[in-house]
Scaffold this motif. Structure first.
Motif, PDB file in Angstrom:
ATOM      1  N   PRO A   3      23.163  36.987  38.004  1.00  0.00           N
ATOM      2  CA  PRO A   3      21.950  37.666  38.466  1.00  0.00           C
ATOM      3  C   PRO A   3      22.178  39.178  38.536  1.00  0.00           C
ATOM      4  CG  PRO A   3      23.007  36.476  40.269  1.00  0.00           C
ATOM      5  CD  PRO A   3      23.751  36.128  39.016  1.00  0.00           C
ATOM      6  N   PRO A   4      21.108  39.985  38.517  1.00  0.00           N
ATOM      7  CA  PRO A   4      21.238  41.441  38.469  1.00  0.00           C
ATOM      8  C   PRO A   4      22.091  42.041  39.596  1.00  0.00           C
ATOM      9  CG  PRO A   4      18.955  40.794  38.141  1.00  0.00           C
ATOM     10  CD  PRO A   4      19.729  39.557  38.483  1.00  0.00           C
ATOM     11  N   GLY A   5      22.041  41.502  40.794  1.00  0.00           N
ATOM     12  CA  GLY A   5      22.786  42.077  41.907  1.00  0.00           C
ATOM     13  C   GLY A   5      24.197  41.556  42.068  1.00  0.00           C
ATOM     14  N   PHE A   6      24.694  40.803  41.093  1.00  0.00           N
ATOM     15  CA  PHE A   6      26.009  40.164  41.222  1.00  0.00           C
ATOM     16  C   PHE A   6      27.122  41.152  41.549  1.00  0.00           C
ATOM     17  CE2 PHE A   6      30.020  38.594  39.448  1.00  0.00           C
ATOM     18  CZ  PHE A   6      30.092  37.352  40.051  1.00  0.00           C
ATOM     19  N   PHE A   7      27.176  42.284  40.862  1.00  0.00           N
ATOM     20  CA  PHE A   7      28.265  43.235  41.056  1.00  0.00           C
ATOM     21  C   PHE A   7      27.973  44.266  42.140  1.00  0.00           C
ATOM     22  CE2 PHE A   7      29.137  41.718  36.735  1.00  0.00           C
ATOM     23  CZ  PHE A   7      30.446  41.318  36.905  1.00  0.00           C
ATOM     24  N   THR A   8      26.768  44.308  42.655  1.00  0.00           N
ATOM     25  CA  THR A   8      26.428  45.322  43.653  1.00  0.00           C
ATOM     26  C   THR A   8      26.179  44.744  45.040  1.00  0.00           C
ATOM     27  OG1 THR A   8      24.091  45.203  43.021  1.00  0.00           O
ATOM     28  CG2 THR A   8      25.454  46.867  41.917  1.00  0.00           C
ATOM     29  N   GLU A   9      26.183  43.434  45.169  1.00  0.00           N
ATOM     30  CA  GLU A   9      25.948  42.804  46.463  1.00  0.00           C
ATOM     31  C   GLU A   9      27.111  43.115  47.408  1.00  0.00           C
ATOM     32  OE1 GLU A   9      25.475  38.354  48.411  1.00  0.00           O
ATOM     33  OE2 GLU A   9      25.653  38.567  46.259  1.00  0.00           O
ATOM     34  N   PRO A  10      26.815  43.675  48.596  1.00  0.00           N
ATOM     35  CA  PRO A  10      27.906  43.944  49.541  1.00  0.00           C
ATOM     36  C   PRO A  10      28.476  42.637  50.090  1.00  0.00           C
ATOM     37  CG  PRO A  10      25.777  44.530  50.498  1.00  0.00           C
ATOM     38  CD  PRO A  10      25.523  44.093  49.085  1.00  0.00           C
ATOM     39  N   LEU A  11      29.786  42.590  50.209  1.00  0.00           N
ATOM     40  CA  LEU A  11      30.448  41.399  50.730  1.00  0.00           C
ATOM     41  C   LEU A  11      30.721  41.577  52.220  1.00  0.00           C
ATOM     42  CD1 LEU A  11      32.981  40.811  47.839  1.00  0.00           C
ATOM     43  CD2 LEU A  11      30.793  39.671  48.217  1.00  0.00           C
ATOM     44  N   PRO A  12      30.603  40.503  52.999  1.00  0.00           N
ATOM     45  CA  PRO A  12      30.872  40.623  54.429  1.00  0.00           C
ATOM     46  C   PRO A  12      32.359  40.849  54.687  1.00  0.00           C
ATOM     47  CG  PRO A  12      30.515  38.333  53.836  1.00  0.00           C
ATOM     48  CD  PRO A  12      30.238  39.155  52.604  1.00  0.00           C
ATOM     49  N   MET A  13      32.660  41.661  55.661  1.00  0.00           N
ATOM     50  CA  MET A  13      34.036  41.920  56.059  1.00  0.00           C
ATOM     51  C   MET A  13      34.366  41.023  57.257  1.00  0.00           C
ATOM     52  SD  MET A  13      35.134  44.151  53.929  1.00  0.00           S
ATOM     53  CE  MET A  13      36.613  44.815  54.639  1.00  0.00           C
ATOM     54  N   THR A  14      35.578  40.549  57.307  1.00  0.00           N
ATOM     55  CA  THR A  14      36.003  39.747  58.433  1.00  0.00           C
ATOM     56  C   THR A  14      36.400  40.661  59.590  1.00  0.00           C
ATOM     57  OG1 THR A  14      38.269  39.698  57.667  1.00  0.00           O
ATOM     58  CG2 THR A  14      36.848  37.901  56.947  1.00  0.00           C
ATOM     59  N   ALA A  15      36.452  40.115  60.780  1.00  0.00           N
ATOM     60  CA  ALA A  15      36.820  40.906  61.958  1.00  0.00           C
ATOM     61  C   ALA A  15      38.256  41.399  61.834  1.00  0.00           C
ATOM     62  CB  ALA A  15      36.640  40.078  63.222  1.00  0.00           C
ATOM     63  N   ASP A  16      39.122  40.595  61.272  1.00  0.00           N
ATOM     64  CA  ASP A  16      40.511  40.986  61.064  1.00  0.00           C
ATOM     65  C   ASP A  16      41.082  40.131  59.947  1.00  0.00           C
ATOM     66  OD1 ASP A  16      42.762  42.458  61.398  1.00  0.00           O
ATOM     67  OD2 ASP A  16      43.268  41.685  63.374  1.00  0.00           O
ATOM     68  N   TRP A  17      42.239  40.509  59.462  1.00  0.00           N
ATOM     69  CA  TRP A  17      42.872  39.810  58.362  1.00  0.00           C
ATOM     70  C   TRP A  17      43.974  38.899  58.874  1.00  0.00           C
ATOM     71  CZ3 TRP A  17      40.587  40.091  53.782  1.00  0.00           C
ATOM     72  CH2 TRP A  17      39.721  41.157  53.560  1.00  0.00           C
ATOM     73  N   PRO A  18      44.278  37.854  58.161  1.00  0.00           N
ATOM     74  CA  PRO A  18      45.320  36.923  58.610  1.00  0.00           C
ATOM     75  C   PRO A  18      46.711  37.558  58.537  1.00  0.00           C
ATOM     76  CG  PRO A  18      44.648  36.401  56.379  1.00  0.00           C
ATOM     77  CD  PRO A  18      43.727  37.493  56.856  1.00  0.00           C
ATOM     78  N   ASP A  19      47.617  36.976  59.254  1.00  0.00           N
ATOM     79  CA  ASP A  19      49.010  37.399  59.199  1.00  0.00           C
ATOM     80  C   ASP A  19      49.640  36.701  57.999  1.00  0.00           C
ATOM     81  OD1 ASP A  19      51.483  38.459  59.744  1.00  0.00           O
ATOM     82  OD2 ASP A  19      51.954  36.978  61.279  1.00  0.00           O
ATOM     83  N   ALA A  20      49.398  37.245  56.841  1.00  0.00           N
ATOM     84  CA  ALA A  20      49.867  36.647  55.588  1.00  0.00           C
ATOM     85  C   ALA A  20      50.021  37.765  54.561  1.00  0.00           C
ATOM     86  CB  ALA A  20      48.848  35.616  55.102  1.00  0.00           C
ATOM     87  N   PRO A  21      50.791  37.538  53.513  1.00  0.00           N
ATOM     88  CA  PRO A  21      50.897  38.561  52.465  1.00  0.00           C
ATOM     89  C   PRO A  21      49.511  38.873  51.889  1.00  0.00           C
ATOM     90  CG  PRO A  21      52.495  36.825  52.097  1.00  0.00           C
ATOM     91  CD  PRO A  21      51.590  36.356  53.199  1.00  0.00           C
ATOM     92  N   CYS A  22      49.168  40.133  51.870  1.00  0.00           N
ATOM     93  CA  CYS A  22      47.859  40.540  51.381  1.00  0.00           C
ATOM     94  C   CYS A  22      47.991  41.773  50.507  1.00  0.00           C
ATOM     95  CB  CYS A  22      46.927  40.888  52.542  1.00  0.00           C
ATOM     96  SG  CYS A  22      46.508  39.509  53.604  1.00  0.00           S
ATOM     97  N   GLY A  23      47.062  41.934  49.618  1.00  0.00           N
ATOM     98  CA  GLY A  23      46.955  43.113  48.784  1.00  0.00           C
ATOM     99  C   GLY A  23      45.487  43.353  48.530  1.00  0.00           C
ATOM    100  N   TYR A  24      45.174  44.481  47.925  1.00  0.00           N
ATOM    101  CA  TYR A  24      43.773  44.821  47.660  1.00  0.00           C
ATOM    102  C   TYR A  24      43.641  45.326  46.236  1.00  0.00           C
ATOM    103  CZ  TYR A  24      39.039  46.379  48.526  1.00  0.00           C
ATOM    104  OH  TYR A  24      37.674  46.522  48.481  1.00  0.00           O
ATOM    105  N   LEU A  25      42.709  44.754  45.507  1.00  0.00           N
ATOM    106  CA  LEU A  25      42.416  45.180  44.145  1.00  0.00           C
ATOM    107  C   LEU A  25      41.083  45.916  44.169  1.00  0.00           C
ATOM    108  CD1 LEU A  25      43.131  45.235  41.167  1.00  0.00           C
ATOM    109  CD2 LEU A  25      41.975  43.039  40.927  1.00  0.00           C
ATOM    110  N   ARG A  26      41.150  47.228  44.042  1.00  0.00           N
ATOM    111  CA  ARG A  26      39.946  48.066  44.067  1.00  0.00           C
ATOM    112  C   ARG A  26      39.351  48.099  42.671  1.00  0.00           C
ATOM    113  NH1 ARG A  26      39.892  54.473  45.482  1.00  0.00           N
ATOM    114  NH2 ARG A  26      37.820  54.844  44.653  1.00  0.00           N
ATOM    115  N   THR A  27      38.130  47.591  42.547  1.00  0.00           N
ATOM    116  CA  THR A  27      37.501  47.483  41.237  1.00  0.00           C
ATOM    117  C   THR A  27      36.460  48.567  40.975  1.00  0.00           C
ATOM    118  OG1 THR A  27      35.912  45.918  42.138  1.00  0.00           O
ATOM    119  CG2 THR A  27      37.884  44.999  41.091  1.00  0.00           C
TER     120      THR A  27
END
Length: 64
Positions: A3-27
């Protein structure tokens, strides 16, 4: 077909992140703030910046 808004739809942020290995891929530039938050947590951050998404994702996974 996506759908047209697929790449522009804002995603909800969680209150905090788990205590687990994490990384971020900025697209894109719209994700600069979440990428900065990830950096503040000492997570590895990769930015596609025109490079193939799959390559950056594999590089990020290797850093974890």
């Amino acid at each position: 077909m996506r759908p047209p808004g697929f790449f522009t739809e804002p995603l909800p942020m969680t209150a905090d992140w788990p205590d687990a290995p994490c990384g971020y891929l900025r697209t894109g530039d719209a994700y600069a703030h979440p990428a900065r938050l990830a950096e503040l947590r000492s997570w590895p951050v990769r930015h596609t910046a025109g490079r193939p998404l799959a390559e950056e994702l594999l590089a990020l996974a290797a850093e974890l």
